[in-house]
Motif scaffolding. Structure first.
Motif, PDB file in Angstrom:
ATOM      1  N   ALA A  36      42.550 -30.958  48.895  1.00 17.74           N
ATOM      2  CA  ALA A  36      43.700 -30.352  49.568  1.00 17.74           C
ATOM      3  C   ALA A  36      43.235 -29.235  50.495  1.00 17.74           C
ATOM      4  O   ALA A  36      42.234 -28.563  50.235  1.00 17.74           O
ATOM      5  N   ILE A  37      43.997 -29.072  51.604  1.00 12.76           N
ATOM      6  CA  ILE A  37      43.726 -28.011  52.588  1.00 12.76           C
ATOM      7  C   ILE A  37      45.014 -27.201  52.732  1.00 12.76           C
ATOM      8  O   ILE A  37      46.068 -27.760  53.075  1.00 12.76           O
ATOM      9  N   ALA A  38      44.952 -25.887  52.472  1.00 12.92           N
ATOM     10  CA  ALA A  38      46.156 -25.050  52.488  1.00 12.92           C
ATOM     11  C   ALA A  38      45.900 -23.772  53.279  1.00 12.92           C
ATOM     12  O   ALA A  38      44.755 -23.303  53.389  1.00 12.92           O
ATOM     13  N   ALA A  51      61.180 -27.951  54.491  1.00 10.27           N
ATOM     14  CA  ALA A  51      61.157 -29.235  53.791  1.00 10.27           C
ATOM     15  C   ALA A  51      61.701 -30.360  54.642  1.00 10.27           C
ATOM     16  O   ALA A  51      61.209 -31.493  54.587  1.00 10.27           O
ATOM     17  N   ASP A  52      62.696 -30.100  55.479  1.00 11.14           N
ATOM     18  CA  ASP A  52      63.302 -31.177  56.264  1.00 11.14           C
ATOM     19  C   ASP A  52      62.451 -31.589  57.451  1.00 11.14           C
ATOM     20  O   ASP A  52      62.752 -32.562  58.142  1.00 11.14           O
ATOM     21  N   GLU A  53      61.388 -30.828  57.755  1.00 10.03           N
ATOM     22  CA  GLU A  53      60.502 -31.178  58.868  1.00 10.03           C
ATOM     23  C   GLU A  53      59.168 -31.756  58.401  1.00 10.03           C
ATOM     24  O   GLU A  53      58.353 -32.146  59.231  1.00 10.03           O
ATOM     25  N   ARG A  54      58.937 -31.807  57.124  1.00  5.75           N
ATOM     26  CA  ARG A  54      57.616 -32.218  56.620  1.00  5.75           C
ATOM     27  C   ARG A  54      57.290 -33.676  56.928  1.00  5.75           C
ATOM     28  O   ARG A  54      56.135 -34.046  57.110  1.00  5.75           O
ATOM     29  N   ASP A  55      58.308 -34.548  56.967  1.00  3.75           N
ATOM     30  CA  ASP A  55      58.043 -35.949  57.259  1.00  3.75           C
ATOM     31  C   ASP A  55      57.619 -36.147  58.701  1.00  3.75           C
ATOM     32  O   ASP A  55      56.894 -37.095  59.030  1.00  3.75           O
ATOM     33  N   ALA A  56      58.074 -35.252  59.595  1.00  2.00           N
ATOM     34  CA  ALA A  56      57.796 -35.416  61.022  1.00  2.00           C
ATOM     35  C   ALA A  56      56.510 -34.751  61.457  1.00  2.00           C
ATOM     36  O   ALA A  56      55.984 -35.046  62.541  1.00  2.00           O
ATOM     37  N   VAL A  57      55.965 -33.853  60.646  1.00  2.00           N
ATOM     38  CA  VAL A  57      54.846 -33.033  61.082  1.00  2.00           C
ATOM     39  C   VAL A  57      53.580 -33.844  61.368  1.00  2.00           C
ATOM     40  O   VAL A  57      52.726 -33.431  62.150  1.00  2.00           O
ATOM     41  N   GLY A  65      52.843 -19.873  50.022  1.00  2.00           N
ATOM     42  CA  GLY A  65      54.061 -20.132  50.777  1.00  2.00           C
ATOM     43  C   GLY A  65      53.804 -20.759  52.120  1.00  2.00           C
ATOM     44  O   GLY A  65      54.737 -20.951  52.920  1.00  2.00           O
ATOM     45  N   GLY A  66      52.543 -21.096  52.398  1.00  6.50           N
ATOM     46  CA  GLY A  66      52.186 -21.671  53.687  1.00  6.50           C
ATOM     47  C   GLY A  66      52.190 -23.194  53.674  1.00  6.50           C
ATOM     48  O   GLY A  66      52.886 -23.842  52.888  1.00  6.50           O
ATOM     49  N   PHE A  67      51.345 -23.744  54.523  1.00  5.49           N
ATOM     50  CA  PHE A  67      51.264 -25.194  54.748  1.00  5.49           C
ATOM     51  C   PHE A  67      50.126 -25.774  53.893  1.00  5.49           C
ATOM     52  O   PHE A  67      49.043 -25.200  53.825  1.00  5.49           O
ATOM     53  N   ALA A 119      50.113 -36.055  51.723  1.00  9.53           N
ATOM     54  CA  ALA A 119      51.433 -35.466  51.474  1.00  9.53           C
ATOM     55  C   ALA A 119      51.449 -34.050  52.017  1.00  9.53           C
ATOM     56  O   ALA A 119      50.475 -33.291  51.891  1.00  9.53           O
ATOM     57  N   VAL A 120      52.574 -33.664  52.649  1.00  8.60           N
ATOM     58  CA  VAL A 120      52.754 -32.307  53.177  1.00  8.60           C
ATOM     59  C   VAL A 120      53.516 -31.499  52.136  1.00  8.60           C
ATOM     60  O   VAL A 120      54.601 -31.890  51.703  1.00  8.60           O
ATOM     61  N   GLU A 121      52.917 -30.378  51.719  1.00 11.36           N
ATOM     62  CA  GLU A 121      53.506 -29.576  50.653  1.00 11.36           C
ATOM     63  C   GLU A 121      53.492 -28.102  51.038  1.00 11.36           C
ATOM     64  O   GLU A 121      52.977 -27.716  52.097  1.00 11.36           O
TER      65      GLU A 121
END
Length: 772
Positions: A708-710, A718-724, A762-764, A755-757
């Motif tokens: 993982a990279i954070a 949360a509503d933009e994670r699928d598009a990122v 609190g970041g990306f 997966a985008v989490e």
């Protein structure tokens, strides 16, 4: 050397010994000569004995084996008596020892009997010889004759006892002498009687038989009015010993002496035998009724009882099987394994039986594999007294196991086939080789022809039927089975009204659908010839064939799509390269001219020049990102172990050596394409720096299924994670929107998932799983 009897030269010290076996003659003669003052003269046949007896005065006695060439010792003695050639005492010295033979020997007139296989047989034989020689010496000195009426009865009895002395004193069985009368009184007992019955001889002598050893309510056995003097009588009786009631086999013969009748009674303890018989009786019903071959062995391992099933399987009568050795019908190794198993069962508490596999060997048949279930038999004291076994033919089971193994191997081969036609070929071979279904064919449904087309046919089928043609719609029994989707077997298709060819050489035929894929047809030239088990296994095979065909179709479609995607990727790469080349050429020219103008522009014009320079750089970045995106999604052909730590270090130097990267633990080594993995990390690090700022902290860690990279930036809602991860998405007006799309393409090319989490700060966070 011990002195034997008198040293008076008037008495002879040579024993005439008759035995056909040279080894036994030598061993016995050595034993006699080394222990006593006696010489032994050997003869090997009855004829030689007769010749030697013409000089009978030279011999003290004759010692003879029971079994002789073409006769036996008792018959020979009877012949010699009839011809008047018995002038010296005869002693029977034999390995065939039992109480019946002993009784027959004494009643026939022999002077003694000694069993040969005892530990002290030679000592007993010498005692017997001494007795008969001394008796002969006494009669010779006194002139007494055992039948003389003038001799005192007690003296006469003593003379008769001299005749039987060695037998009486050294018999392995108890012997008593009684005088017939009312009551019957005991005159004498031998030492073995004292040992077995537990009574002192002096306490029972001259007491009545009933008082001492006959149980209350039981009449004593008497020869009176039963047989003539000199003849023997046998009976099974119970007698009282100091240990309690004991079962004996009684052999009795009578002698008339001066008007009195004396009976010699030999008791053979048969308690163990009777106990064994009763124990065997418990098994008899079981042995007789069990359908499998069943047997009972005695303690020595000899066959003691078998049932009809055992006799039938071996091809030997029950009578001939009893007393034989198991090695006649199985190998020595199998017999020894059985003995070892019995020993283990006896020694292991709580274990009653065991099973092991053998090769059963009928007398006139072929050996076959069998399963021997054995159990030891023990007496009340826990002593091993024999064993019982059940032998079960496992040929069918072994054949079933062989079929299943081959079916399993064939199924694995099915799953490696990548084409439907190849699956059909494998299915036909497996049915032929593993299931012995030699006449078979696999038909596949062809939509174009609307028919079942033969795809795999065995050589035997082609040889029998010639060219195998397609089965058209409504084409008889086979099409009916395919359309119904049910397996149907026919005992004789020639008599079915729906048969296509009533002259077919096929009689038995079965049709087994392969789902919608096709039909398996198996036949036989004999009516009702199907092995139901083979057909059941064939259904299992064809269920796997259906799965393998579906898999092959999917893989074929996937291979087609993959090939098309690869062609598209190649075209895209070629297009991207062409476009980038065509775009970069004018960009390079424009950049060169802009640099040339730099020295000629000042003031207000400089601002316009900087905007032009920014636009040109922007266009160059877009071109480079499009190329990277196109190439990152191309299918991988090879991977290798790659150290994540090494790739992260290289990406760190490329993007920004001052960027803060945290790794609490060493990262794992994974299977990947190193160049594309480097692109992934470069774009992920560049994305963090550009969207969070130069003071961003990036944390890279290994996870259970990947890495993982954070970062510690503001993160993504949360509503933009699928598009990122889509191309063109960016929250920065200066961003190209290709960075994370390139990451996603690299992940897809490896067959991974992303997966985008939200990170702990609190970041990306990007979580990459290496599992497909």
């Amino acid at each position: 050397m011990a002195v034997f009897g008198t040293t008076d030269s008037h008495y002879h010290h040579t024993v005439l010994y008759l035995d056909p076996d040279p080894a036994t003659r030598r061993r016995t003669a050595d034993g006699i000569e080394s222990t006593a003052n006696l010489d032994v003269e050997h003869v090997t046949t009855p004829s030689e004995l007769r010749t030697a007896l013409t000089s009978a005065d030279e011999y003290a006695c004759v010692v003879t084996e029971y079994r002789l060439e073409e006769t036996d010792a008792l018959a020979l003695y009877e012949q010699l008596e009839e011809t008047g050639n018995v002038s010296v005492p005869f002693i029977l010295y034999t390995a065939d020892g039992n109480e019946t033979l002993a009784s027959d020997a004494i009643t026939s007139g022999l002077s003694g009997y000694v069993p040969r296989e005892l530990d002290d047989s030679i000592e007993r034989l010498l005692a017997q010889i001494r007795t008969v020689v001394d008796a002969t010496k006494r009669i010779t000195e006194t002139g007494d004759d055992v039948q003389s009426p003038q001799v005192d009865p007690e003296t006469t009895l003593q003379t008769e006892r001299d005749r039987f002395a060695a037998f009486f004193e050294h018999s392995p069985d108890p012997v008593i002498v009684t005088r017939r009368g009312d009551p019957i009184r005991i005159v004498d007992v031998n030492p073995t009687f004292e040992t077995v019955f537990g009574y002192d001889g002096s306490d029972v002598t001259y007491t009545t038989l009933v008082d001492e050893i006959v149980p209350e309510g039981t009449d004593p056995v008497s020869l009176a009015d039963a047989v003539d003097p000199g003849e023997a009588m046998k009976a099974e009786v119970e007698r009282l010993t100091t240990d309690g009631l004991t079962e004996f086999r009684l052999i009795s013969f009578a002698l008339g002496i001066d008007g009195d009748v004396y009976e010699y009674v030999i008791y053979n303890d048969i308690s163990e035998q009777k106990s064994r018989e009763r124990e065997l009786e418990r098994y008899r019903t079981l042995v007789e009724t069990v359908g499998d071959a069943m047997y009972v062995l005695d303690a020595a391992g000899k066959i003691e009882m078998v049932n009809d099933a055992m006799a039938e399987q071996l091809g030997v009568s029950r009578e001939n099987l009893v007393g034989s050795d198991p090695t006649d019908y199985m190998s020595d190794e199998d017999v020894e394994r059985g003995r070892e198993m019995l020993r283990e069962i006896v020694e292991e508490d709580g274990r009653n039986w065991g099973t092991y596999e053998i090769q059963f060997e009928p007398v006139d048949g072929e050996p076959y594999p069998a399963e021997d279930n054995v159990a030891p038999m023990v007496d009340d004291d826990g002593n091993f007294v024999g064993s019982v076994g059940v032998i079960r033919d496992v040929s069918d089971r072994k054949e079933r196991e062989r079929r299943i193994r081959r079916l399993h191997d064939g199924t694995r081969l099915l799953m490696t086939s990548t084409r439907v036609e190849a699956v059909a070929q494998v299915a036909s071979r497996v049915a032929r080789d593993a299931l012995d279904l030699g006449i078979n064919a696999v038909y596949l449904y062809d939509e174009t022809e609307d028919a079942l087309v033969p795809t795999a046919v065995t050589d035997r089928t082609e040889k029998l039927l010639g060219e195998v043609t397609p089965i058209e719609r409504e084409g008889g029994l086979a099409w009916d089975a395919y359309e119904a989707g049910e397996a149907i077997a026919h005992g004789d298709v020639r008599h079915d009204p729906n048969v296509q060819d009533s002259e077919t050489p096929i009689c038995s035929e079965a049709h087994i659908p392969i789902g919608d894929e096709g039909l398996f047809v198996v036949g036989s030239t004999e009516p009702n010839d199907f092995d139901e088990e083979a057909l059941a296994l064939a259904k299992i095979l064809l269920a796997n064939v259906e799965v393998a065909m579906e898999r092959a179709r999917r893989e074929d479609e996937l291979a087609t799509r993959t090939a098309e995607l690869e062609r598209q990727n190649d075209r895209l790469d070629s297009f991207a390269s062409t476009v980038s080349h065509d775009l970069r050429n004018p960009l390079t020219i424009a950049t060169g001219h802009l640099e040339s103008l730099e020295s000629h522009i000042d003031g207000e014009a400089e601002k316009h020049r900087e905007e032009i320079e920014w636009a040109l750089n922007r266009m160059d970045d877009l071109i480079e990102n499009v190329l990277t995106l196109a190439r990152s999604g191309q299918r991988l052909t090879t991977t290798e172990p790659v150290s994540l730590d090494a790739v992260v270090d290289q990406a760190h130097r490329t993007v920004d050596p001052t960027l803060e990267i945290v790794r609490d633990e060493p990262l794992p080594t994974i299977e990947a394409d190193e160049d594309r993995l480097l692109v992934l990390f470069e774009n992920a690090l560049r994305n963090a720096r550009e969207h969070v700022g130069e003071d961003v902290t990036v944390t890279i860690e290994g996870t259970v299924d990947g890495f993982a990279i954070a970062d510690d930036g503001p993160g993504i809602s949360a509503d933009e994670r699928d598009a990122v991860l889509e191309s063109g998405y960016s929250t920065d007006s200066d961003g190209t929107g290709f960075g994370l799309a390139i990451v996603s393409e690299v992940v897809d090319a490896h067959g991974w998932s992303v997966a985008v989490e939200e990170s702990e700060a609190g970041g990306f966070r990007l979580a990459i799983s290496l599992q497909n």
